[in-house]
Design a protein around this motif. Structure first.
Motif, PDB file in Angstrom:
ATOM      1  N   ARG A  17      24.330 -21.407  37.003  1.00 54.05           N
ATOM      2  CA  ARG A  17      23.582 -21.965  35.777  1.00 54.05           C
ATOM      3  C   ARG A  17      22.916 -23.320  36.312  1.00 54.05           C
ATOM      4  O   ARG A  17      21.967 -23.529  35.406  1.00 54.05           O
ATOM      5  CB  ARG A  17      24.498 -22.299  34.800  1.00 54.05           C
ATOM      6  N   SER A  18      23.256 -23.858  37.177  1.00 53.51           N
ATOM      7  CA  SER A  18      22.634 -25.125  37.761  1.00 53.51           C
ATOM      8  C   SER A  18      21.235 -24.999  38.618  1.00 53.51           C
ATOM      9  O   SER A  18      20.532 -25.788  38.884  1.00 53.51           O
ATOM     10  CB  SER A  18      23.498 -26.140  38.487  1.00 53.51           C
ATOM     11  N   LEU A  19      20.897 -23.527  38.773  1.00 49.20           N
ATOM     12  CA  LEU A  19      19.843 -23.068  39.873  1.00 49.20           C
ATOM     13  C   LEU A  19      19.121 -22.380  38.862  1.00 49.20           C
ATOM     14  O   LEU A  19      19.366 -21.703  38.022  1.00 49.20           O
ATOM     15  CB  LEU A  19      20.287 -22.168  40.676  1.00 49.20           C
ATOM     16  N   PRO A  20      17.711 -22.827  39.074  1.00 49.85           N
ATOM     17  CA  PRO A  20      16.369 -22.414  38.441  1.00 49.85           C
ATOM     18  C   PRO A  20      16.328 -20.941  38.585  1.00 49.85           C
ATOM     19  O   PRO A  20      16.167 -20.577  39.935  1.00 49.85           O
ATOM     20  CB  PRO A  20      15.380 -23.451  38.346  1.00 49.85           C
ATOM     21  N   TRP A  21      15.525 -20.061  37.562  1.00 49.88           N
ATOM     22  CA  TRP A  21      14.880 -19.115  38.047  1.00 49.88           C
ATOM     23  C   TRP A  21      13.510 -19.406  38.389  1.00 49.88           C
ATOM     24  O   TRP A  21      12.853 -20.156  37.748  1.00 49.88           O
ATOM     25  CB  TRP A  21      14.649 -18.148  36.923  1.00 49.88           C
ATOM     26  N   PHE A  22      12.938 -18.621  39.336  1.00 48.79           N
ATOM     27  CA  PHE A  22      11.408 -19.104  39.629  1.00 48.79           C
ATOM     28  C   PHE A  22      10.569 -17.667  39.998  1.00 48.79           C
ATOM     29  O   PHE A  22      11.130 -16.628  40.459  1.00 48.79           O
ATOM     30  CB  PHE A  22      11.220 -20.042  40.801  1.00 48.79           C
ATOM     31  N   PRO A  23       9.329 -17.731  39.572  1.00 46.15           N
ATOM     32  CA  PRO A  23       8.505 -16.346  39.886  1.00 46.15           C
ATOM     33  C   PRO A  23       8.613 -16.366  41.498  1.00 46.15           C
ATOM     34  O   PRO A  23       8.370 -17.011  42.347  1.00 46.15           O
ATOM     35  CB  PRO A  23       7.158 -16.645  39.128  1.00 46.15           C
ATOM     36  N   PHE A  24       8.656 -14.638  41.676  1.00 42.12           N
ATOM     37  CA  PHE A  24       8.387 -14.250  42.910  1.00 42.12           C
ATOM     38  C   PHE A  24       7.147 -13.759  43.064  1.00 42.12           C
ATOM     39  O   PHE A  24       5.974 -14.127  42.198  1.00 42.12           O
ATOM     40  CB  PHE A  24       9.405 -13.160  43.227  1.00 42.12           C
ATOM     41  N   ILE A  25       6.546 -12.951  44.126  1.00 38.66           N
ATOM     42  CA  ILE A  25       5.150 -12.728  44.359  1.00 38.66           C
ATOM     43  C   ILE A  25       4.875 -11.579  43.486  1.00 38.66           C
ATOM     44  O   ILE A  25       3.653 -11.384  43.605  1.00 38.66           O
ATOM     45  CB  ILE A  25       5.024 -12.389  45.820  1.00 38.66           C
ATOM     46  N   PHE A  26       5.599 -10.935  42.758  1.00 40.63           N
ATOM     47  CA  PHE A  26       5.177  -9.864  41.828  1.00 40.63           C
ATOM     48  C   PHE A  26       5.176 -10.190  40.289  1.00 40.63           C
ATOM     49  O   PHE A  26       6.530 -10.688  39.899  1.00 40.63           O
ATOM     50  CB  PHE A  26       5.818  -8.504  42.135  1.00 40.63           C
ATOM     51  N   ASP A  27       4.364  -9.643  39.510  1.00 40.19           N
ATOM     52  CA  ASP A  27       4.442 -10.101  38.125  1.00 40.19           C
ATOM     53  C   ASP A  27       5.840  -9.329  37.711  1.00 40.19           C
ATOM     54  O   ASP A  27       6.232  -8.200  38.002  1.00 40.19           O
ATOM     55  CB  ASP A  27       3.366  -9.210  37.231  1.00 40.19           C
ATOM     56  N   GLY A  28       6.555 -10.275  36.691  1.00 37.77           N
ATOM     57  CA  GLY A  28       7.693  -9.632  36.022  1.00 37.77           C
ATOM     58  C   GLY A  28       8.942  -9.561  36.921  1.00 37.77           C
ATOM     59  O   GLY A  28      10.035  -9.123  36.753  1.00 37.77           O
ATOM     60  N   VAL A  29       8.842 -10.361  38.107  1.00 31.33           N
ATOM     61  CA  VAL A  29      10.017 -10.588  38.881  1.00 31.33           C
ATOM     62  C   VAL A  29      10.436 -12.091  39.133  1.00 31.33           C
ATOM     63  O   VAL A  29       9.360 -12.828  39.536  1.00 31.33           O
ATOM     64  CB  VAL A  29       9.639  -9.754  40.408  1.00 31.33           C
TER      65      VAL A  29
END
Length: 155
Positions: A17-29
């Protein structure tokens, strides 16, 4: 003592929970980098793929183990569909295209050794992702959003 030699390695806890989600190189990932060792070329990450999104055809330079947490997915080139609780082991030298199945978001835990080489429809390399580039993406995301990065390099 382990086998009579030195101390056993210490366990490590990752507070997801302490780590962020971040965008990968593809839309929707989206990716959540849990642990990474650039020197060993190894990473542990959570991947979230929205329904209808896909991860472009990619070549595995090392072994990848994908554990499905939620949703259903497949490799376009394979004859199976993975769902919650399924573990897929991809050997080094394999190539496939990841796609979601159904209308539910897919979440997986990926243990990756080596690089992923993404290719276009003609088989040409578009980009290469590895432990070092994933760590760089994590640090850049934290800097962009004013987040204090956690040390995800300690194994």
């Amino acid at each position: 003592m382990l086998g009579g030699i030195g101390k056993p390695p210490a366990s490590g806890l990752v507070h997801g929970r302490s780590l962020p989600w971040f965008p990968f190189i593809f839309d929707g990932v989206m990716v959540k980098l849990c642990r990474v060792s650039p020197s060993r070329g190894e990473s542990f990450l959570l991947i979230r793929v929205e329904p209808g999104a896909e991860v472009q055809t990619h070549y595995h330079h090392g072994v990848a183990m994908v554990y499905t947490i939620a949703g259903r997915w497949r490799y376009r080139e394979a004859g199976w569909v993975a769902g919650p609780g399924d573990l897929v082991i991809q050997p080094a030298g394999s190539m496939q295209t990841f796609e979601t199945v159904g209308e539910q978001r897919v979440e997986t835990l990926l243990h990756l050794r080596g690089a992923l080489e993404f290719r276009d429809e003609s088989g040409r390399t578009v980009c290469i992702e590895n432990a070092e580039t994933l760590h760089g993406r994590y640090l850049a995301h934290c800097a962009l959003h004013g987040l204090e990065p956690l040390d995800v390099t300690s194994f």
